[in-house]
Design a protein around this motif. Structure first.
Motif, PDB file in Angstrom:
ATOM      1  N   SER A 177      -4.250  -4.079   7.894  1.00 31.48           N
ATOM      2  CA  SER A 177      -5.369  -3.049   7.942  1.00 31.48           C
ATOM      3  C   SER A 177      -4.821  -2.030   8.725  1.00 31.48           C
ATOM      4  O   SER A 177      -3.670  -2.043   9.166  1.00 31.48           O
ATOM      5  CB  SER A 177      -6.555  -3.866   8.243  1.00 31.48           C
ATOM      6  OG  SER A 177      -7.762  -2.669   8.455  1.00 31.48           O
TER       7      SER A 177
ATOM      8  N   ARG B 215      -3.987  -0.559  -2.078  1.00 30.72           N
ATOM      9  CA  ARG B 215      -4.321  -1.547  -1.126  1.00 30.72           C
ATOM     10  C   ARG B 215      -5.348  -2.546  -1.701  1.00 30.72           C
ATOM     11  O   ARG B 215      -5.257  -3.821  -1.510  1.00 30.72           O
ATOM     12  CB  ARG B 215      -5.012  -0.774  -0.005  1.00 30.72           C
ATOM     13  CG  ARG B 215      -3.838  -0.252   1.008  1.00 30.72           C
ATOM     14  CD  ARG B 215      -4.355   0.797   1.821  1.00 30.72           C
ATOM     15  NE  ARG B 215      -3.337   1.308   2.771  1.00 30.72           N
ATOM     16  CZ  ARG B 215      -2.352   2.192   2.402  1.00 30.72           C
ATOM     17  NH1 ARG B 215      -2.424   2.697   1.114  1.00 30.72           N
ATOM     18  NH2 ARG B 215      -1.332   2.617   3.397  1.00 30.72           N
ATOM     19  N   THR B 216      -6.633  -2.083  -2.274  1.00 28.16           N
ATOM     20  CA  THR B 216      -7.767  -3.182  -2.754  1.00 28.16           C
ATOM     21  C   THR B 216      -6.868  -3.960  -3.882  1.00 28.16           C
ATOM     22  O   THR B 216      -7.352  -4.976  -4.044  1.00 28.16           O
ATOM     23  CB  THR B 216      -8.734  -2.214  -3.136  1.00 28.16           C
ATOM     24  OG1 THR B 216      -8.426  -1.214  -3.961  1.00 28.16           O
ATOM     25  CG2 THR B 216      -9.427  -1.492  -1.872  1.00 28.16           C
TER      26      THR B 216
ATOM     27  N   THR C 241      -4.401  -6.723  -2.889  1.00 27.51           N
ATOM     28  CA  THR C 241      -5.416  -7.702  -2.194  1.00 27.51           C
ATOM     29  C   THR C 241      -6.090  -8.574  -3.107  1.00 27.51           C
ATOM     30  O   THR C 241      -6.193  -9.841  -2.991  1.00 27.51           O
ATOM     31  CB  THR C 241      -6.300  -7.033  -1.156  1.00 27.51           C
ATOM     32  OG1 THR C 241      -5.427  -6.152  -0.189  1.00 27.51           O
ATOM     33  CG2 THR C 241      -6.962  -8.018  -0.326  1.00 27.51           C
TER      34      THR C 241
ATOM     35  N   TRP D 173     -10.017  -1.795   2.346  1.00 26.95           N
ATOM     36  CA  TRP D 173      -9.201  -2.660   2.438  1.00 26.95           C
ATOM     37  C   TRP D 173      -9.606  -4.031   2.882  1.00 26.95           C
ATOM     38  O   TRP D 173      -9.330  -5.141   2.422  1.00 26.95           O
ATOM     39  CB  TRP D 173      -8.007  -2.206   3.148  1.00 26.95           C
ATOM     40  CG  TRP D 173      -6.617  -2.558   3.114  1.00 26.95           C
ATOM     41  CD1 TRP D 173      -6.230  -3.468   2.114  1.00 26.95           C
ATOM     42  CD2 TRP D 173      -5.600  -2.215   3.754  1.00 26.95           C
ATOM     43  NE1 TRP D 173      -4.813  -3.492   2.346  1.00 26.95           N
ATOM     44  CE2 TRP D 173      -4.603  -2.809   3.594  1.00 26.95           C
ATOM     45  CE3 TRP D 173      -5.400  -1.001   4.728  1.00 26.95           C
ATOM     46  CZ2 TRP D 173      -3.066  -2.530   3.665  1.00 26.95           C
ATOM     47  CZ3 TRP D 173      -3.964  -0.837   5.283  1.00 26.95           C
ATOM     48  CH2 TRP D 173      -3.097  -1.306   4.937  1.00 26.95           C
TER      49      TRP D 173
ATOM     50  N   ASN E 129      -3.584 -10.201   6.006  1.00 27.23           N
ATOM     51  CA  ASN E 129      -3.674  -8.871   5.317  1.00 27.23           C
ATOM     52  C   ASN E 129      -3.549  -7.811   6.237  1.00 27.23           C
ATOM     53  O   ASN E 129      -4.293  -7.718   7.055  1.00 27.23           O
ATOM     54  CB  ASN E 129      -4.948  -8.833   4.571  1.00 27.23           C
ATOM     55  CG  ASN E 129      -4.712  -8.160   3.033  1.00 27.23           C
ATOM     56  OD1 ASN E 129      -3.991  -8.632   2.516  1.00 27.23           O
ATOM     57  ND2 ASN E 129      -5.301  -6.973   2.973  1.00 27.23           N
TER      58      ASN E 129
ATOM     59  N   GLY F 167       0.760  -1.339  -0.086  1.00 26.29           N
ATOM     60  CA  GLY F 167       0.121   0.023  -0.048  1.00 26.29           C
ATOM     61  C   GLY F 167       0.844   1.253   0.064  1.00 26.29           C
ATOM     62  O   GLY F 167       1.913   1.173   0.716  1.00 26.29           O
TER      63      GLY F 167
END
Length: 299
Positions: free
Chosen positions: A106, A81-82, A85, A138, A104, A62
């Motif tokens: 956060s 980030r998204t 992922t 996220w 993951n 990120g």
């Protein structure tokens, strides 16, 4: 054949620490990154191959939030980030032998500004604003994947403290130059965690195979900004620290191209789930953590 761990976004402060510690334990560590010579995010086949038969995948990817929140940076902060992922999730679906654990990153910033009570996984109030939107997106991108062979865990990390980077560098500079007093009101709560405990939490979650979902990754003893700066001055043997009023920090943030949220937001977060499951922190109090971090007399 060596046991293998995959770290996505593993070239930063936390990733480098985890890589060194895991190698010490005998793991082969494979990095996914935009930087060469690591596996590139565009190399889906390479990512799938890396994940095959791995013990776990840890995603830290990120864009840094240490920037001005203009429209371009905001978009990049969320997508970095998204999208990463989603790349990992899709690669796991393509694996024949996926890792049994996906951790993951956060952020504890998902909770609201709090000076009235602490936030736990069960009782915490989700906040509002851009940083909360990032955290929600996220986590949603992680849990959107319904995986049968891989546990999914979101680590809501507080501010990570360690020797070789992160927020300790600017904090040390403030104290060194006599500006180590309170920032703003000084009442805002500073939730933190030592980087060694981040590593130990990851191993704990790996060992406890029935655990999944959301975990607050923070020390059980958060402190106020006033206490933080007092302990910083003590650790660095500085008696005087001038306060930094909010207006001064707002102006300074513009010049160094960052936001003051990192300083002013009151994050009051407790690691309720970890403690209930029996995790014991090595650095639970700020004075112990700072003594370890600021042990070099040149500070």
């Amino acid at each position: 054949m060596k046991k293998k761990v995959v770290i996505a976004g593993g070239t930063g402060f936390i990733g480098q620490y985890l890589q060194a510690k895991l190698k010490d334990l005998g793991y082969e560590v494979v990095i996914i990154s935009r930087q060469s010579p690591h596996i590139q995010w565009s190399n889906q086949a390479g990512i799938v191959d890396a994940l095959e038969r791995a013990e776990m995948v840890i995603n830290l990817a990120g864009k840094s939030v240490n920037c001005r929140y203009n429209s371009t940076n905001k978009k990049e902060i969320i997508l970095s980030r998204t999208e990463t992922t989603e790349v990992i999730g899709n690669a796991l679906l393509a694996c024949e032998n996926p890792p049994p654990l996906w951790i993951n990153s956060s952020t504890a910033t998902i909770y609201r500004y709090a000076e009235d009570r602490p936030m736990t996984e069960a009782s915490g109030d989700i906040g509002t604003g851009f940083s909360v939107d990032v955290a929600n997106a996220w986590e949603q991108s992680l849990f959107a994947f319904k995986l049968t062979s891989t546990r999914q865990i979101a680590l809501r990390m507080a501010i990570v403290l360690g020797e070789d980077g992160g927020v300790m560098t600017p904090f040390r500079n403030l104290v060194r130059f006599g500006l180590g007093g309170v920032q703003g009101s000084g009442n805002q709560i500073f939730s933190w965690i030592h980087i060694e405990d981040v590593f130990r939490i990851i191993l704990f979650l790996q060992d406890n195979k029935d655990l999944s979902g959301v975990f607050n990754c923070s020390s059980p003893y958060p402190i106020s900004n006033r206490e933080l700066m007092m302990h910083m001055r003590k650790a660095m043997n500085r008696k005087i620290g001038l306060p930094s009023p909010k207006w001064m920090l707002e102006i300074g943030a513009i010049f160094i191209r960052t936001e003051t949220e990192l300083i002013f937001k009151s994050r009051w977060v407790l690691p309720e789930r970890l403690e209930k499951e029996g995790f014991v922190f090595t650095f639970n109090k700020i004075d112990n953590a700072l003594q370890q971090i600021v042990k070099n007399p040149s500070y």
